[in-house]
Design a protein around this motif. Sequence first.
Motif, PDB file in Angstrom:
ATOM      1  N   ASP A   1      24.874  57.854  30.733  1.00 45.58           N
ATOM      2  CA  ASP A   1      23.593  58.470  30.422  1.00 45.58           C
ATOM      3  C   ASP A   1      22.905  58.747  31.747  1.00 45.58           C
ATOM      4  N   GLY A   2      23.229  59.896  32.348  1.00 46.81           N
ATOM      5  CA  GLY A   2      22.643  60.257  33.635  1.00 46.81           C
ATOM      6  C   GLY A   2      23.084  59.321  34.735  1.00 46.81           C
ATOM      7  N   ARG A   3      22.158  58.458  35.189  1.00 49.06           N
ATOM      8  CA  ARG A   3      22.426  57.536  36.290  1.00 49.06           C
ATOM      9  C   ARG A   3      22.752  56.125  35.820  1.00 49.06           C
ATOM     10  N   SER A   4      22.968  55.945  34.526  1.00 48.01           N
ATOM     11  CA  SER A   4      23.271  54.613  34.007  1.00 48.01           C
ATOM     12  C   SER A   4      24.493  54.670  33.103  1.00 48.01           C
TER      13      SER A   4
ATOM     14  N   PHE B   1      25.397  49.361  34.364  1.00 45.54           N
ATOM     15  CA  PHE B   1      25.251  50.000  35.671  1.00 45.54           C
ATOM     16  C   PHE B   1      23.997  50.854  35.687  1.00 45.54           C
ATOM     17  N   ASP B   2      23.228  50.687  36.754  1.00 44.11           N
ATOM     18  CA  ASP B   2      22.060  51.522  37.009  1.00 44.11           C
ATOM     19  C   ASP B   2      22.168  51.988  38.450  1.00 44.11           C
ATOM     20  N   GLY B   3      22.330  53.290  38.647  1.00 44.75           N
ATOM     21  CA  GLY B   3      22.601  53.826  39.984  1.00 44.75           C
ATOM     22  C   GLY B   3      21.578  53.437  41.029  1.00 44.75           C
ATOM     23  N   PRO B   4      20.305  53.753  40.833  1.00 43.73           N
ATOM     24  CA  PRO B   4      19.311  53.389  41.847  1.00 43.73           C
ATOM     25  C   PRO B   4      19.258  51.895  42.133  1.00 43.73           C
TER      26      PRO B   4
ATOM     27  N   ALA C   1      20.438  47.484  45.928  1.00 46.43           N
ATOM     28  CA  ALA C   1      21.061  46.183  46.172  1.00 46.43           C
ATOM     29  C   ALA C   1      22.051  46.232  47.330  1.00 46.43           C
ATOM     30  N   LEU C   2      22.762  47.348  47.481  1.00 44.77           N
ATOM     31  CA  LEU C   2      23.803  47.447  48.505  1.00 44.77           C
ATOM     32  C   LEU C   2      23.357  48.214  49.752  1.00 44.77           C
ATOM     33  N   GLY C   3      22.127  48.718  49.739  1.00 46.88           N
ATOM     34  CA  GLY C   3      21.649  49.481  50.886  1.00 46.88           C
ATOM     35  C   GLY C   3      22.332  50.828  51.015  1.00 46.88           C
ATOM     36  N   LEU C   4      22.607  51.475  49.900  1.00 47.26           N
ATOM     37  CA  LEU C   4      23.285  52.773  49.903  1.00 47.26           C
ATOM     38  C   LEU C   4      22.273  53.901  49.956  1.00 47.26           C
TER      39      LEU C   4
ATOM     40  N   LEU D   1      23.188  62.465  40.469  1.00 45.47           N
ATOM     41  CA  LEU D   1      23.194  61.818  41.774  1.00 45.47           C
ATOM     42  C   LEU D   1      22.021  60.865  41.882  1.00 45.47           C
ATOM     43  N   TRP D   2      22.209  59.739  42.552  1.00 44.36           N
ATOM     44  CA  TRP D   2      21.118  58.789  42.730  1.00 44.36           C
ATOM     45  C   TRP D   2      20.996  58.405  44.197  1.00 44.36           C
ATOM     46  N   PHE D   3      19.836  57.936  44.568  1.00 44.64           N
ATOM     47  CA  PHE D   3      19.501  57.705  45.969  1.00 44.64           C
ATOM     48  C   PHE D   3      18.921  56.313  46.148  1.00 44.64           C
ATOM     49  N   GLY D   4      19.128  55.756  47.352  1.00 45.46           N
ATOM     50  CA  GLY D   4      18.571  54.442  47.669  1.00 45.46           C
ATOM     51  C   GLY D   4      17.077  54.514  47.907  1.00 45.46           C
TER      52      GLY D   4
END
Length: 334
Positions: A73-76, A86-89, A94-97, A331-334
Amino acid sequence: MRPPAIAYPVLLADIGGTNCRLSLAAEPESGPVALTRIGTGSHRTPEAAFESAVAALPERPRSAVLAVAGPLDGRSAQLTNASWAFDGPRIAAALGLGQGLLVNDFEALAASLAVLTPTDLDTLVAGDPEPEGIRLVLGPGTGFGAAALLTRGERGSLIPTEAGHIGIGPEDPAEHRLWPALAAGLPRVTVEHLLSGDGLVRIHRAVAATSGVAEADISAADITRLALDGNPAALMTVVCFWRLLARVAGDLALIFKATGGVFIAGGIAPKLLPLADRPTIAAVFAAKPPMEALAARFALHVVTAQDAAEQGLAAIAAGPARFGLDDPKRLWFG
């Protein structure tokens, strides 16, 4: 406005209901390099699992492309056969991406069809494929998945499905004899019920029941081993499995008009290749009256490359637009 290119190094993850395989792509031109394989659910969250794999790297990943065995569902996303969500942002934070992308696991396998070579395949039916025809990948594993790759010039699209949850019924006398045992306890019989690791066990149970054989507590891996050793019940199970898989592959090929070829992926089919009755598989795959002429054009391959999903993820990272994934909504961003 076009989103920025995915920054390297890129963490690549193929996350199924049983195992999570992690790799790293250092540059767009480089292939995936395996990092580790861990049990899905071995950590409380996927973020913790990813951190355990990248913590000791000399250079941390700057982005991630993650393939998840479940609907998006989009970013999740949520795994169908395991508890991880899973939640992209959230993963990026959490990982500094800087950036990332979630894809369905069969979207990754469909993308791999753009980069796999003939040495990565075992052809069961040659067919008469079209260079730009729709290509379809499907396969049994912990569950059953399918996705298509459409290409038009330099741009394409990936079409994920939930084909594992469509219904299936018996077609020949042997299947009619097995079906009451196959359907026992199920509200409806789906492709995934029969064409997955649990499906192999279910078919074996039905074969044993209809043959009057006492069935031991047995796993899909046990069935494969016993069949390779010549055990009659296990052999019959594998014969039934291949026939059903060929039938479903042919049906899905008709649905997508997959004139670019049908590709069977996943962990089970390559292990069962030595027991594949190729003439029977070819006949069942193409037996689609009144559409025999179209079905005769479809090619059927087994993907034998063990890193096909990772190759697909690396191809997506190198060129999201090539697969229609340069979408700001995904697409998701840090």
